[in-house]
Every structure is written in C-alpha cells, then in structure tokens.
Design an enzyme around this catalytic site. Sequence first.
Site, PDB file in Angstrom:
ATOM      1  N   TYR A 178     -16.854  16.956 -15.838  1.00  0.00           N
ATOM      2  CA  TYR A 178     -17.225  15.544 -15.910  1.00  0.00           C
ATOM      3  C   TYR A 178     -18.228  15.232 -14.796  1.00  0.00           C
ATOM      4  CZ  TYR A 178     -16.889  10.526 -15.124  1.00  0.00           C
ATOM      5  OH  TYR A 178     -17.186   9.207 -14.901  1.00  0.00           O
ATOM      6  N   ASP A 223      -6.943  18.797 -14.727  1.00  0.00           N
ATOM      7  CA  ASP A 223      -7.245  17.472 -15.281  1.00  0.00           C
ATOM      8  C   ASP A 223      -6.712  17.439 -16.704  1.00  0.00           C
ATOM      9  OD1 ASP A 223      -8.421  15.207 -16.465  1.00  0.00           O
ATOM     10  OD2 ASP A 223     -10.159  15.318 -15.135  1.00  0.00           O
ATOM     11  N   ARG A 237       0.833  -1.203   0.000  1.00  0.00           N
ATOM     12  CA  ARG A 237       0.000   0.000   0.000  1.00  0.00           C
ATOM     13  C   ARG A 237       0.869   1.255   0.000  1.00  0.00           C
ATOM     14  NH1 ARG A 237      -1.308   2.367   4.482  1.00  0.00           N
ATOM     15  NH2 ARG A 237      -1.508   0.439   5.683  1.00  0.00           N
ATOM     16  N   LYS A 269      -8.224   6.139 -19.555  1.00  0.00           N
ATOM     17  CA  LYS A 269      -8.535   6.676 -20.875  1.00  0.00           C
ATOM     18  C   LYS A 269      -7.319   6.574 -21.792  1.00  0.00           C
ATOM     19  CE  LYS A 269     -12.535   7.813 -19.052  1.00  0.00           C
ATOM     20  NZ  LYS A 269     -12.380   7.639 -17.609  1.00  0.00           N
TER      21      LYS A 269
END
Length: 384
Positions: free
Chosen positions: A98, A170, A46, A195
């Site tokens: 978005y 972004d 982690r 994406k």
Amino acid sequence: MRIESRLAQIGSQANGETGAVSFPVHHATAFRHPGLGQSTGFDYSRTKNPTRSVLEEAIAELESGDAGFACSSGMAALQTIFALFSQGDRLLVSLDLYGGTYRLLEQVMKRFGLETAYVDTNNIDELEANWRPNTKALLIETPTNPMMMITDLEKACSWAKRKGMLTIVDNTLLTPYFQRPIDCGADIVIHSASKYLGGHNDVLAGLIITKGQELSEKMAFLHNSIGAVLGPQDSWLLMRGMKTLALRMERHQQNALAVAAYLSGQPLVERVYYPGLPSHPDYELQRKQSSGNTGIFSFQLTDSRYVEPILRSIRLIAFAESLGGVESLMTYPAVQTHADIPEEIRRKVGLNDRLLRLSTGIEHADDLIADLEQAFEYARREVG
C-alpha cells in the site's frame, strides 16, 4: 461460539450495571479516583477508555491475540508498531505494498534510521538473500493491494521465527472472518479498520493485535506514550460496523467473484487479479489458509486510453479512494493510492497505467455489472 455470533454480540453483555445491549459511548477523558492510590481501572482516556476497551478486547479475541489496541487510523497503527524498532534495525516488507505504508517507511521512518528491503514475501530464497543480522521483522500484506499477491503465512512465519524476527501481517483485506494470521504463526496483526471492519465509509480507525505477554506490554506502553488512540465515538462506530461483518464479507466476496468473472470475458480487459478465480496463480494457497476471499480486486485494461472515460462514466460505482465499504468504489492506483511508490517498483509487480482497482460493495452484482457494461461501451465510443 462461532465467529458470526461473536461478532453480533460485541459489547452486548459488557455493561452489567444497566444491561444495555448497545455498549454506551464514554466521552469522559478523566475518571474519579475512589481514594489515594486507588483506581476504577480507568484514569485518563488516552491510556484506557471503557468504550475503546470493549472494542480492543473484541478484536484481540477475534484475531486469536492476547491484546488489542485501537488507533486513530491505520497509518497511526503502523507508526505505533514501527516504534518497536531502533535506529539501524532492518525490516523485510512486501514488494507490492500500500502506497501509504511505503510513504511512511521511506519518507519518515528512514530519517530515523530504519532500513527497509522490499521483497516477494512468498519467496523464501528472496527473504534469505535480503536477511541481515540487523533484520528485526517481516511485514506482510496478503492479499497485497492492489495486485492480490498471496503469501504462504505458515511458511513465512516459520522462517521468520527461525531467524528470531517478528512477523507483522496486514489483515485488512480478509479480516478475521476469513483469515487469522496469528493462528498461522504471526506475532502482530494490523488492520486499517476504516475498511471492512468499519464497513460503511464513515469511520477512520486502525487496529493492532499482539500475541504474547511481553510484546503486548511493549505495545501497550507505545500505544499510551505515542497517544495515537481512537476516540470513544469512533470506537463505538467501529463496533457497530463489526457486528455485521460476517454478513457483509459474504456479500462482498460473492459480488467480487461475480464481477471478476464477468470482467475476465470482456474485450477491453486484458487480465483480472483476484484470488477467488481459479485462474489466479495462488488460488489453491488462498483456499488453504483462508476460508473466503476479499471484496476487492484489480483488472488491467488493454489500453490506457480507456481509463479516463471509464472513470468518468461509472454511475453506481463511485470513483473514489478507499475500499471495504457497503458502496462500491473504483480507484486508479498508479496516480492515487500507490503514486508514492517509484515507477520501477510498480512495474515490477505489474502495477501499470492500465490498472484499475474495484472494491465491490453490497449492491446487487447484476447492477454493478450493468454499470461496468455501460462504462465500457462509453469508453469504446470515446476511444474508437
């Protein structure tokens, strides 16, 4: 070294022990300590994993940042960033946003006391009017999804710095291949890496890149504490996808420009929103701050009755959410990706029930155009 070479070489020289050109997947969650108080640099996955570390170092370097953080999704990356802020803090956020980001801000972060104002981030007067002493950050999408609005990053980042605010950008739609927001003054860059970076519609991931030691240390603490980290297998898949990013982005923009130009002349299409077309109001601004264009755009039909038959009859292009993969996808934002955004906000930016969003893949542009041509003809016959 040029970005094409850096992309192709991700991880290829990181495994000194074996010389493996493809960096291995380290599925271990725990790592043996050499002795008391000693560490190999890896203790628990982690906190740090060898495969994920190579990915994080690569994206930080590509985005001109100081540190990179790989998360389990783009939304997990946003959640980790929002944890920088406290109850009563205020964010200024792109108006055309978005839908998933809007949902997170309004239905989750609002309950924890985070204030949000949605503004045209390319309008300094509007930014000034919405600024308050508790405003801590500016969150920009550019180009926006789905209306393809452009923000002058140097201007917006400079304004935010004068106000003592962080700027978060972004960069999902352009990737570091075409745009590097940190070079324009941004403090944090975020990617829905599912994406264009992954590029094959087969991996879910988010990336955060930070500039500055203090901010990077804060983000490292949050990344580890929240624990929304990317697993080693998905880290490897993402690196593999990024190796071909330069080739894919060139084809994506080539196809998008060809298809957008075709649609601009179609009787069923009222308007095309694509910053690669000279008709776009921010065409020159986009050329100034970016070296290329994304592979997605939106177009508005003359009649909403055409939407359903077009979506039903496309064959090569898939009616599916998401974007940025090698396969072309078409989405209906009003009822899918942006359904959580109130109608009054959608209409303010032009997102109506006649708008379709197309993510062009790497197929041949002529085949994509032929698919649209037959779908339009079918819609004409259906509607009459």
